[in-house]
Design an enzyme around this catalytic site. Sequence first.
Site, mmCIF file in Angstrom:
data_model
loop_
_atom_site.group_PDB
_atom_site.id
_atom_site.type_symbol
_atom_site.label_atom_id
_atom_site.label_comp_id
_atom_site.label_asym_id
_atom_site.label_seq_id
_atom_site.Cartn_x
_atom_site.Cartn_y
_atom_site.Cartn_z
ATOM 1 C CB SER A 306 -0.744 -0.064 1.116
ATOM 2 O OG SER A 306 -0.040 -0.050 2.315
ATOM 3 C CB CYS A 308 4.532 -0.412 -2.441
ATOM 4 S SG CYS A 308 5.313 -0.991 -4.044
ATOM 5 C CG ASP A 341 5.181 -8.884 1.729
ATOM 6 O OD1 ASP A 341 4.451 -8.254 1.956
ATOM 7 O OD2 ASP A 341 6.535 -8.495 1.290
ATOM 8 N NE ARG A 389 10.130 5.464 7.842
ATOM 9 C CZ ARG A 389 10.561 6.381 8.735
ATOM 10 N NH1 ARG A 389 10.447 7.548 8.692
ATOM 11 N NH2 ARG A 389 11.605 5.965 9.561
ATOM 12 N N GLY A 390 6.546 3.371 3.408
ATOM 13 C CA GLY A 390 7.410 2.445 2.670
ATOM 14 C C GLY A 390 8.935 2.247 2.986
ATOM 15 C CG MET A 391 10.620 -0.975 5.071
ATOM 16 S SD MET A 391 10.648 0.022 6.374
ATOM 17 C CE MET A 391 12.320 0.210 6.794
ATOM 18 C CB ALA A 392 11.912 1.455 -1.458
ATOM 19 C CD GLU A 417 11.865 1.111 -6.804
ATOM 20 O OE1 GLU A 417 11.348 0.037 -6.876
ATOM 21 O OE2 GLU A 417 12.877 1.041 -7.742
ATOM 22 C CD GLU A 471 -23.814 -7.084 -7.630
ATOM 23 O OE1 GLU A 471 -24.882 -7.252 -8.409
ATOM 24 O OE2 GLU A 471 -23.007 -8.011 -7.881
HETATM 25 P P1 XMP Z 1 0.812 -3.589 2.616
HETATM 26 O O1 XMP Z 1 0.146 -3.353 1.717
HETATM 27 O O2 XMP Z 1 0.219 -4.646 3.752
HETATM 28 O O3 XMP Z 1 2.189 -4.197 2.093
HETATM 29 O O4 XMP Z 1 1.181 -2.060 3.116
HETATM 30 C C1 XMP Z 1 3.458 -4.286 2.970
HETATM 31 C C2 XMP Z 1 4.448 -4.853 2.085
HETATM 32 O O5 XMP Z 1 5.041 -3.615 1.216
HETATM 33 C C3 XMP Z 1 6.191 -3.808 0.821
HETATM 34 N N1 XMP Z 1 7.012 -2.563 0.752
HETATM 35 C C4 XMP Z 1 7.335 -1.699 -0.253
HETATM 36 N N2 XMP Z 1 7.330 -2.124 -1.436
HETATM 37 N N3 XMP Z 1 8.398 0.086 -1.725
HETATM 38 C C5 XMP Z 1 7.910 -0.974 -2.393
HETATM 39 O O6 XMP Z 1 8.040 -1.447 -3.576
HETATM 40 C C6 XMP Z 1 8.478 0.200 -0.305
HETATM 41 O O7 XMP Z 1 9.178 1.296 -0.309
HETATM 42 C C7 XMP Z 1 7.888 -0.700 0.400
HETATM 43 N N4 XMP Z 1 7.915 -0.784 1.716
HETATM 44 C C8 XMP Z 1 7.404 -2.009 2.032
HETATM 45 C C9 XMP Z 1 6.685 -4.950 1.536
HETATM 46 O O8 XMP Z 1 6.780 -6.140 0.955
HETATM 47 C C10 XMP Z 1 5.655 -5.056 2.644
HETATM 48 O O9 XMP Z 1 5.670 -6.618 3.431
#
Ligand code: XMP
Length: 479
Positions: A306, A308, A341, A389-392, A417, A471
């Site tokens: 989410s 990402c 994942d 936050r996304g790890m990337a 990313e 729906e």
């Molecule tokens: P949800 O949808 O549950 O997904 O929030 C969690 C997973 O997202 C991945 N992840 C990333 N993918 N850039 C990415 O492309 C990011 O910065 C990033 N951070 C996390 C990771 O696989 C995680 O478990």
Amino acid sequence: MARLDDLPLGLSYDDVLLVPQRSGVHSRSAVDASSRLTRRLRLAAPVVSANMDTVTEARMAIAMARAGGLGVIHRFLTVEQQVAEVARVKRAEALVISDPHTIPDSATLGEAREVADRLGVGGLVVVGDDGRVAGILTRRDMLLRDDDAAPVRGLMTPRDRLVSAPPGTGADEAAVLLRDARVEKLPLIDADDRLAGLITLRDLLQRRERPEATKDGRGRLAVGAAIGVRGDYLDRARALAEAGVDVLVLDIAHGHQEQAIRAIDRVREWVGDVDLVAGNVATPEGARDLALAGADAVKVGVGPGSACTTRVVAGVGVPQLSAVLACAEALAPHDVPLIADGGVRAGGDVAKAIAAGAETVMVGNLFARATESPGVAVTRNGKRVKVFRGMASEAAAKARMAAEGIEETEFVPVVAEGVEAVVPLAGDAAMLVHQLVGGLRSAMSYTDATTVREFQDNARFVRITVAGLRESHPHDVDM
Ligand code: XMP
């Protein structure tokens, strides 16, 4: 060169529904939703919290294991910090605490208080100069006392009045001793009067209350930890294994990469027999190569997360349902479990992922909303929210560089990313696990399945249109 005729269709969770079937299963509680995380480790609740710095540190991992799932501690920490997080989980619960905290009998009440507060424990075993147990000092002994200079020797329950047991005492025997003596701590003391362990009432109660909790062979909560494939990853892997980690997750954005494949072998060589998850991949070739390289589970998902933006920034990814279906088929002959994942927003997505062949799901966003995720909730526009936050993402990259002692002026510009955002606070992790697994159980009962394997055998999907999706959600009502 790509050709129009070769373009396959990629489907996401929202593109399909599970078809209901004649069922003899009358209740969700008649369903066993347990499943394998790795070849060896089974989870009563097949849900894992993501190795992200806004999702899983010790507090979340403890809550996840207690709920029958598992937490994977993120790797944006120094080796020492990550090991300390694993150690906190390992100490949180055990049948026998093998190295209980102690204090010398020469210590004062003030010192004992400071140690007990710092370690967050309710009592300390008091040990004499000769290394022999002298007594026990509990919170009760410290209550309503202002004389911090008083020696603990005069306040503790001394050895001759101490309720104790020999090493090897089992849970049932310990329960009887604690119950009859009306005390909360049972030191295990050997024939030489030396401390060999500690059994606490709290741990015994936890065992009874949560039989589905994920535990290791010593009754401690299970925990995972992430590693990378560069730098100090081998030392990190070994230190984590020595701290008792149950699962190592070799986690990089593009897991179908020579370096990742080689790293599987190296970790095995360096650390020995440890459960090793590898990822992430999104193709059957990627899944197969990681299985052949010796992974005990393969993590699938490129771009569904989410937070990402890989699919936007790099144009790369495979819609998650298709990725899971294709990778599950590739992994089946190797008997290697699949972890789906990213992209899970509700129980229905867990059900679809598992029906498609995953054995467990990894979840970030939803668990970042839990009380136990790292960071504090703040109020924004009248709502309680937490950072996710996304790890990337740029923010995560900067935090990591700062943690590594790199000056802000030297920060390397990153092509992010992932994004940084806020998510609403949503209660505790156990409740969220309950919701997700409740959805899975319900789907199993709709498809006449009492086990995950039956569910996967019975499941049939139907593809839907935008009208079908509309729906599916609440419509024509005021929410
Ligand atoms: P949800 O949808 O549950 O997904 O929030 C969690 C997973 O997202 C991945 N992840 C990333 N993918 N850039 C990415 O492309 C990011 O910065 C990033 N951070 C996390 C990771 O696989 C995680 O478990």
